[in-house]
Design a protein around this motif. Structure first.
Motif, PDB file in Angstrom:
ATOM      1  N   TYR A 144      65.003  26.802   3.057  1.00 11.41           N
ATOM      2  CA  TYR A 144      66.071  26.197   3.838  1.00 11.41           C
ATOM      3  C   TYR A 144      66.639  27.314   4.709  1.00 11.41           C
ATOM      4  O   TYR A 144      67.524  28.053   4.279  1.00 11.41           O
ATOM      5  N   ALA A 147      70.401  27.310   5.234  1.00 10.63           N
ATOM      6  CA  ALA A 147      71.259  26.892   4.135  1.00 10.63           C
ATOM      7  C   ALA A 147      71.116  27.854   2.965  1.00 10.63           C
ATOM      8  O   ALA A 147      71.828  27.765   1.986  1.00 10.63           O
ATOM      9  N   ASP A 148      70.181  28.783   3.054  1.00 14.45           N
ATOM     10  CA  ASP A 148      69.940  29.740   1.991  1.00 14.45           C
ATOM     11  C   ASP A 148      70.530  31.092   2.412  1.00 14.45           C
ATOM     12  O   ASP A 148      70.095  31.675   3.399  1.00 14.45           O
ATOM     13  N   SER A 236      78.817  25.431   4.938  1.00 13.63           N
ATOM     14  CA  SER A 236      77.454  25.782   4.576  1.00 13.63           C
ATOM     15  C   SER A 236      77.384  26.746   3.397  1.00 13.63           C
ATOM     16  O   SER A 236      78.112  27.735   3.344  1.00 13.63           O
TER      17      SER A 236
ATOM     18  N   GLN B 240      71.422  22.655  -0.802  1.00 11.95           N
ATOM     19  CA  GLN B 240      71.170  23.172   0.545  1.00 11.95           C
ATOM     20  C   GLN B 240      70.865  22.066   1.552  1.00 11.95           C
ATOM     21  O   GLN B 240      71.097  22.218   2.744  1.00 11.95           O
ATOM     22  N   THR B 391      74.979  25.425  -6.507  1.00 12.48           N
ATOM     23  CA  THR B 391      73.647  25.998  -6.341  1.00 12.48           C
ATOM     24  C   THR B 391      73.093  26.496  -7.677  1.00 12.48           C
ATOM     25  O   THR B 391      72.015  27.077  -7.718  1.00 12.48           O
TER      26      THR B 391
END
Lengths: 291, 414
Positions: A144, A147-148, A236, B240, B391
C-alpha cells in the motif's frame, strides 16, 4: 548628477523592494514574533517566551517530521543525476522528435500540483491502482504505497523526482549548450574518448549549473507540502512516515489552531534551510569550477 | 520543480487574507446575507429554503457558499479570526463551544427548539445558553449488500441483531479468493467505535466531561469489536485500504457485505441505480451491555459580528421552523430533518431504503456526540494512537489506556 542617478536607481528597484518587504520581510518578522506567543483560536496572542521551542524540542512528531523531510531531501538530491542524463540525451544532435521528448519531460513542471497529486494517488492505490495491477501481473504483491508508513516517503520522493526532472533538465541543457565546442575538438585531437570527454570536460564545466540545481532542489525539498497534502488522507495511517515539516506546520497551525507553535516550526525550518544552504555555499569552493 | 509558497509567506498570506473583511455599505431594503455549509448533497435543500425565505422576506437575499468538509473549518476559523465569518453558517456540536467561547457566534433563541428531540439540541448548549438552531440529524446505520447476503445464503440483518449476529454473518460473507469481505472496519468514531464503546457499557467521556472513558472495560471491549473483526477474525480488509479508497466508494464495489455507515450515505447510494437496487440499512446492532447510537445533529449558527443580525437570525429560525424543516425533508438531501414529525418527505425521497425504521429504531437510544471545549485536540490524540491498534502493532487495550492518560492531561487544562 550622481545623487540624481542614485535616486533613480532606488526608484526603479522600489516596486520589487516594496513587494519583498511587504510579502517576505514583514511576514518573517511577524512569524518570528508569533513563535514566542500562544495564539487564541480566533486571534489575540499571549507572550510565552521560549515555551514553543522547548515543547518543539520534546515533540516526537517534530523529530519524525524532521527525519522524513531530510530523507525526502536526500532522495530528491539522489534524483539529480537523472536530470543530467535526460539533459545529455536531449542534447544529442540530430535526435528525431527532439521537441516531442522535451515537451514530455517538461510536462510535469507545468501541470498543476493538484492534478499531479491526485493522479499519483490513483496510480498508487493499493487495491485498484495501475501500479499494483501491473505488479500483480508479474506475480508481485505490491504494497500500500501511500498507506504504509515504511514505504510512504519513497513513494512521495518518486513523485517529487518525476516532477522535477523536466525543470532540472532544462537548466542542465542550458549548461551543456554553454560549453564551447572547441574544448571537445581539442580533446578529440588529443585522443580522448567519449567517456573521458564527459568526465573531464562536461561534468567539470557543468558544475556551476549542478550547484544551482542542488541548492534549489534542496530548498524546495525541505519545503514540500502540496504532494503530502494531496496524496495522503488527513487520517492516513502512513502519516508518521510521510509527515514533512511544512505538513506538520499545517496540522498545528491550521487544523489544531496552535498558530504560535506553528510559527515556531516555521522558524526552525527557516533556520535549517539557512544553515544547510550556507554549508553548500561553503563547500562549493572545493568542487565548482567557474570557467 | 514547481514553485512552492515560501513558508513565511504562507503565514503572511493567512494573516493578509484574514484582514480583508467585507464592509459593504448597507442599502435600505436590500440586504444580502451569506450562508455557508459543507455538504453539497444538502445544498439543493438549502437553496429551496432560501427561495422560500426570500419570498417571505422581500429585499433580503441569501447567498449560498459551499466549502468541502476538508477545508470548511480551516476557512471558517481564518475568516472568523478576521471578523469576516459568514452571517449564518453550519455548526457541528464538536466545534460549537469553541466558537461560543471565542465570541464568534451569537446565542440563539431556546423557544425555537420546542418540538426537537432533546438529543439533537443538547450538544449546542454551553455556559447556560443555546448557541445554534439544529436542523438535521445524522444517524449511524448498518448498511448491507443484499446481493452478497443472497449469494451466501445468509438472512438479511434486522433491527434485533446483536454483535454476535454481525460476526457470524461477516464470517459467512468473507471469501478471500474473491477478495470479498464480510464487513469494513475503518477507524471512525461517529458511525463506528463511539457507538460500540457505549453499547458495551463504556463511554468516551465522563458525565461531567472532565475525564476520559477510554480505559474503562466496556470502552476497550467496544474498540476490540473492530480490531478483532479485522485482525483476529480476518473478516475485514486491513486498515490501510481506507486511505486509498474511501469506505463510501469501497462499499459500492459490491465486494463488501456490511458497513457501519451513516443515514446520510443514502444520497450517495441512491444516486447509483445499480447500487441502489442491492443495498439497504437497519439500525445498529445491539451490544453486550445496551442499545445506544450516537445522534449527531447539525445546526445553524449566526455570526456575532454580522451586519444584519435581524435577517440572519430570522433565516436560521426559518430553517428550523416547521415550514423550513418540511422543505428540507422533502428535498431528499443528505441528512434527515431534526424537527419531530417532519421526516416523511425524506423517507419518500428514498423509498428503497428503510430510513423510517432507522429513525424510529434509533432515536429512542440516541446519545449525543461527546464533546468538550477543545474536542479536536483530544480527538487528534485518539486518532493518532488508535492507528497502532488498527494496524495490529499494539494490543487495543494498551492503546486505549494510553489514550485515556493523554486525554486526561488535555482535559485537565480545559
Amino acid at each position: 548628477m550622481k545623487s540624481r542617478e542614485r535616486l533613480w536607481g532606488y526608484a526603479l528597484i522600489a516596486p520589487m523592494a516594496l513587494g519583498l518587504a511587504v510579502f517576505y520581510v514583514w511576514p518573517i518578522a511577524q512569524t518570528l514574533y508569533l513563535s514566542f506567543t500562544e495564539s487564541g483560536v480566533f486571534g489575540g496572542q499571549t507572550w510565552v517566551g521560549l515555551d514553543n521551542y522547548t515543547a518543539l524540542a520534546a515533540d516526537e512528531e517534530m523529530t519524525g517530521a524532521l527525519g522524513n523531510t531530510l530523507l525526502y531531501a536526500a532522495l530528491m538530491l539522489a534524483g539529480v543525476p537523472l536530470s543530467i542524463v535526460v539533459a545529455a540525451l536531449l542534447n544529442v544532435r540530430g535526435l528525431r522528435g527532439l521537441g516531442f521528448y522535451r515537451t514530455i519531460y517538461f510536462l510535469p513542471v507545468v501541470t498543476m500540483p493538484a492534478a499531479v497529486g491526485l493522479t499519483w494517488r490513483y496510480l498508487y492505490n493499493g487495491d485498484f491502482g495501475p501500479i499494483n495491477q501491473l505488479l500483480a501481473a508479474v506475480g508481485i504483491d505490491g504494497p500500500y504505497w501511500v498507506a504504509d508508513p515504511d514505504v510512504a516517503i519513497y513513494a512521495l520522493a518518486l513523485v517529487g523526482v518525476w516532477s522535477s526532472i523536466g525543470y532540472n533538465a532544462v537548466l542542465f541543457l542550458a549548461g551543456l549548450q554553454g560549453i564551447p565546442r572547441h574544448y571537445y575538438e581539442a580533446a578529440e585531437i588529443d585522443g580522448a574518448g567519449r567517456l573521458r570527454q564527459f568526465f573531464r570536460i562536461t561534468l567539470p564545466l557543468l558544475t556551476p549549473t549542478t550547484f544551482f540545481v542542488i541548492v534549489i532542489t534542496m530548498i524546495n525539498a525541505l519545503q514540500v507540502f502540496d504532494l503530502v497534502y494531496l496524496i495522503f488522507d488527513l487520517k492516513s495511517p502512513a502519516l508518521p512516515g510521510a509527515r514533512t515539516i511544512v505538513y506538520f506546520f499545517f496540522e498545528q497551525g491550521f487544523l489544531k489552531n496552535q498558530r504560535g507553535y506553528a510559527a515556531a516550526i516555521a522558524v526552525v525550518l527557516l533556520g535549517l534551510i539557512l544553515v544547510l544552504t550556507a554549508i553548500q555555499f561553503r563547500l562549493q569552493k572545493r568542487w565548482v569550477h567557474y570557467a | 520543480m514547481r514553485k512552492r509558497l515560501p513558508i513565511a509567506g504562507l503565514l503572511g498570506l493567512a494573516l493578509l487574507a484574514s484582514g480583508c473583511g467585507s464592509s459593504e455599505p448597507e442599502k435600505s431594503g436590500n440586504v444580502e446575507i451569506s450562508y455557508a455549509l459543507w455538504e453539497k448533497n444538502d445544498a439543493p435543500a438549502a437553496q429551496k429554503i432560501i427561495d422560500a425565505f426570500q419570498k417571505a422576506n422581500p429585499g433580503v437575499t441569501v447567498k449560498l457558499e459551499i466549502t468541502p468538509w476538508d477545508q470548511y473549518w480551516t476557512k471558517l476559523q481564518t475568516a472568523a479570526a478576521g471578523g469576516a465569518a459568514p452571517d449564518v453558517f453550519w455548526m457541528s456540536s464538536l466545534n460549537v463551544r469553541m466558537y461560543a467561547k471565542g465570541g464568534v457566534i451569537a446565542a440563539a433563541d431556546e423557544s425555537k427548539t420546542t418540538g426537537f428531540t432533546p438529543a439533537t439540541v443538547a450538544g449546542y448548549r454551553y455556559d447556560g445558553k443555546l448557541w445554534a438552531l439544529p436542523f438535521s440529524v445524522s444517524l449511524p446505520a448498518l448498511w448491507y449488500d443484499k446481493k452478497l447476503f443472497d449469494a451466501a445464503g445468509v438472512k438479511y440483518p434486522t433491527a434485533d441483531w446483536t454483535w454476535d449476529d454481525v460476526k457470524a454473518a461477516a464470517k459467512k460473507l468473507t471469501d478471500p479468493a474473491k477478495k470479498q469481505w464480510g464487513i469494513m472496519t475503518p477507524m471512525w468514531d461517529q458511525g463506528g467505535f463511539y457507538n460500540t464503546m457505549i453499547q458495551a457499557g463504556g463511554r468516551v467521556l465522563s458525565a461531567d466531561g472532565k475525564k476520559s472513558g477510554f480505559d474503562e472495560a466496556g470502552s476497550i471491549q467496544g474498540l476490540e469489536f473492530w480490531t478483532d473483526l479485522m485482525i483476529k477474525d480476518k473478516v475485514a480488509p486491513q486498515a490501510q485500504v481506507y486511505n486509498d479508497t474511501e469506505p463510501l466508494q469501497l462499499f459500492q464495489t459490491g465486494k463488501i457485505g456490511m458497513q457501519y455507515g451513516g443515514s446520510w450515505f443514502a444520497a450517495t447510494y441512491a444516486a447509483n441505480p445499480e447500487v441502489k437496487s442491492r443495498v439497504d440499512l437497519v439500525p445498529l446492532p445491539k451490544g453486550p451491555a445496551q442499545e445506544g447510537v450516537i445522534v449527531a445533529s447539525l445546526a445553524n449558527a449566526v455570526s456575532a459580528k454580522t451586519e444584519h443580525p435581524k435577517e440572519a437570525t430570522a433565516f436560521a429560525a426559518f430553517f428550523a421552523s416547521e415550514e423550513g424543516q418540511k422543505i428540507f425533508s422533502d428535498a431528499g438531501g443528505a441528512s434527515i430533518s431534526a424537527r419531530e414529525g417532519t421526516q416523511d418527505g425524506f423517507y419518500k425521497a428514498y423509498p428503497d431504503f428503510n430510513l423510517k425504521g432507522l429513525f424510529e429504531g434509533s432515536m429512542p437510544h440516541g446519545v449525543e456526540y461527546p464533546v468538550t471545549l477543545d474536542t479536536a485536540k483530544w480527538q487528534d490524540v485518539q486518532n493518532k494512537l488508535l492507528v497502532d491498534a488498527w494496524t495490529g502493532k499494539r494490543p487495543t487495550a494498551d492503546v486505549a489506556k494510553d489514550i485515556a492518560v493523554k486525554m486526561n492531561e488535555i482535559l485537565a487544562k480545559e
